[in-house]
Design a protein around this motif. Structure first.
Motif, PDB file in Angstrom:
ATOM      1  N   VAL A 151       0.847  -1.195   0.000  1.00 21.91           N
ATOM      2  CA  VAL A 151       0.000   0.000   0.000  1.00 21.91           C
ATOM      3  C   VAL A 151       0.882   1.245   0.000  1.00 21.91           C
ATOM      4  CG1 VAL A 151      -2.096  -0.992   1.001  1.00 21.91           C
ATOM      5  CG2 VAL A 151      -0.276  -0.262   2.521  1.00 21.91           C
ATOM      6  N   ARG A 152       1.185   1.734  -1.184  1.00 21.33           N
ATOM      7  CA  ARG A 152       2.037   2.915  -1.308  1.00 21.33           C
ATOM      8  C   ARG A 152       1.259   4.162  -0.903  1.00 21.33           C
ATOM      9  NH1 ARG A 152       2.536  -0.327  -5.593  1.00 21.33           N
ATOM     10  NH2 ARG A 152       4.524  -1.311  -5.943  1.00 21.33           N
ATOM     11  N   GLY A 153       1.994   5.129  -0.419  1.00 23.76           N
ATOM     12  CA  GLY A 153       1.373   6.390  -0.019  1.00 23.76           C
ATOM     13  C   GLY A 153       1.952   6.853   1.289  1.00 23.76           C
ATOM     14  N   HIS A 154       1.645   6.152   2.348  1.00 25.24           N
ATOM     15  CA  HIS A 154       2.184   6.506   3.665  1.00 25.24           C
ATOM     16  C   HIS A 154       3.699   6.300   3.710  1.00 25.24           C
ATOM     17  CE1 HIS A 154       2.571   6.936   7.961  1.00 25.24           C
ATOM     18  NE2 HIS A 154       3.118   5.733   8.030  1.00 25.24           N
ATOM     19  N   ALA A 155       4.147   5.193   3.172  1.00 25.88           N
ATOM     20  CA  ALA A 155       5.570   4.865   3.080  1.00 25.88           C
ATOM     21  C   ALA A 155       5.760   4.013   1.831  1.00 25.88           C
ATOM     22  CB  ALA A 155       6.028   4.097   4.318  1.00 25.88           C
ATOM     23  N   ASP A 156       6.921   4.118   1.208  1.00 29.27           N
ATOM     24  CA  ASP A 156       7.144   3.372  -0.033  1.00 29.27           C
ATOM     25  C   ASP A 156       7.258   1.870   0.177  1.00 29.27           C
ATOM     26  OD1 ASP A 156       9.653   3.299   1.162  1.00 29.27           O
ATOM     27  OD2 ASP A 156      10.716   4.132  -0.568  1.00 29.27           O
ATOM     28  N   ASP A 157       7.377   1.441   1.435  1.00 26.74           N
ATOM     29  CA  ASP A 157       7.524   0.015   1.738  1.00 26.74           C
ATOM     30  C   ASP A 157       6.368  -0.530   2.579  1.00 26.74           C
ATOM     31  OD1 ASP A 157       8.273   1.495   4.009  1.00 26.74           O
ATOM     32  OD2 ASP A 157       9.588  -0.091   4.735  1.00 26.74           O
ATOM     33  N   ALA A 158       5.273   0.207   2.685  1.00 23.92           N
ATOM     34  CA  ALA A 158       4.177  -0.171   3.592  1.00 23.92           C
ATOM     35  C   ALA A 158       3.327  -1.318   3.042  1.00 23.92           C
ATOM     36  CB  ALA A 158       3.292   1.036   3.869  1.00 23.92           C
ATOM     37  N   PHE A 159       2.903  -2.183   3.977  1.00 20.32           N
ATOM     38  CA  PHE A 159       2.037  -3.311   3.645  1.00 20.32           C
ATOM     39  C   PHE A 159       0.855  -3.366   4.595  1.00 20.32           C
ATOM     40  CE2 PHE A 159       5.535  -4.669   1.139  1.00 20.32           C
ATOM     41  CZ  PHE A 159       5.023  -5.560   0.216  1.00 20.32           C
ATOM     42  N   ALA A 160      -0.280  -3.801   4.061  1.00 17.97           N
ATOM     43  CA  ALA A 160      -1.454  -4.170   4.849  1.00 17.97           C
ATOM     44  C   ALA A 160      -1.613  -5.683   4.682  1.00 17.97           C
ATOM     45  CB  ALA A 160      -2.688  -3.438   4.350  1.00 17.97           C
ATOM     46  N   PHE A 161      -2.421  -6.279   5.552  1.00 15.81           N
ATOM     47  CA  PHE A 161      -2.580  -7.729   5.531  1.00 15.81           C
ATOM     48  C   PHE A 161      -4.058  -8.079   5.607  1.00 15.81           C
ATOM     49  CE2 PHE A 161       1.486  -6.556   7.210  1.00 15.81           C
ATOM     50  CZ  PHE A 161       2.326  -7.299   6.402  1.00 15.81           C
TER      51      PHE A 161
END
Length: 172
Positions: A151-161
């Protein structure tokens, strides 16, 4: 703080559960173990550990730490938690190099400290990653089957599950 019969909030600046530098730190409980989502900043480590013990007693023998992204309020506490709990650390292929190097610049800590956002003594301690994942992978962790979604936006490496549990579809 128990949110549901299997979901707990064990760290949070917003709710005063740990320290002002911490993100929400969630603990998901199944019959197989505890999945700790994020590690906070490390500045509130003692309170996070106290909250884990208050919720789960001494039953902290089995668990995994799942890191969603590299920002300091999520990552700087991982090494302390992993060391004390003896739990493996799982994170994305984008975050793993930052954590394993203890890169205070890449995680955003150094810049935030220059702007007065974090205390000057806070550090991202280098820590080994036990498992690395990528977008779309399914992770089987502590009785949870989670699909990793970048999930890009908040951080370039962020993930949701995304996962199903107790008859509900969940996203964390």
């Amino acid at each position: 703080m128990r949110v549901t019969p299997w979901l707990y909030l064990v760290g949070s600046r917003q709710f005063g559960l740990s320290c002002r530098f911490d993100c929400h730190i969630y603990a998901l409980r199944s019959t197989e173990g505890i999945l700790l989502v994020d590690g906070g900043s490390g500045a509130g480590h003692d309170r996070v550990m106290a909250n884990l013990r208050a919720e789960f007693g001494d039953d902290l023998s089995r668990g995994t730490i799942l890191l969603t992204h590299k920002h300091p309020d999520h990552s700087c506490g991982v090494a302390k938690l992993a060391r004390e709990l003896g739990w493996p650390v799982v994170t994305s292929k984008f975050t793993a190099p930052v954590l394993t190097a203890g890169d205070n610049v890449a995680c955003g800590l150094a810049g935030a400290q220059l702007r007065g956002g974090y205390s000057s003594d806070l550090r991202l301690e280098a820590w080994p990653v036990d498992r690395v994942f990528d977008d779309g992978e399914t992770l089987e962790l502590e009785g949870f089957s989670l699909r990793a979604i970048r999930v890009r936006g908040h951080a370039d490496d962020a993930f949701a599950f995304l996962f199903d549990h107790a008859g509900k579809r969940c996203l964390i």
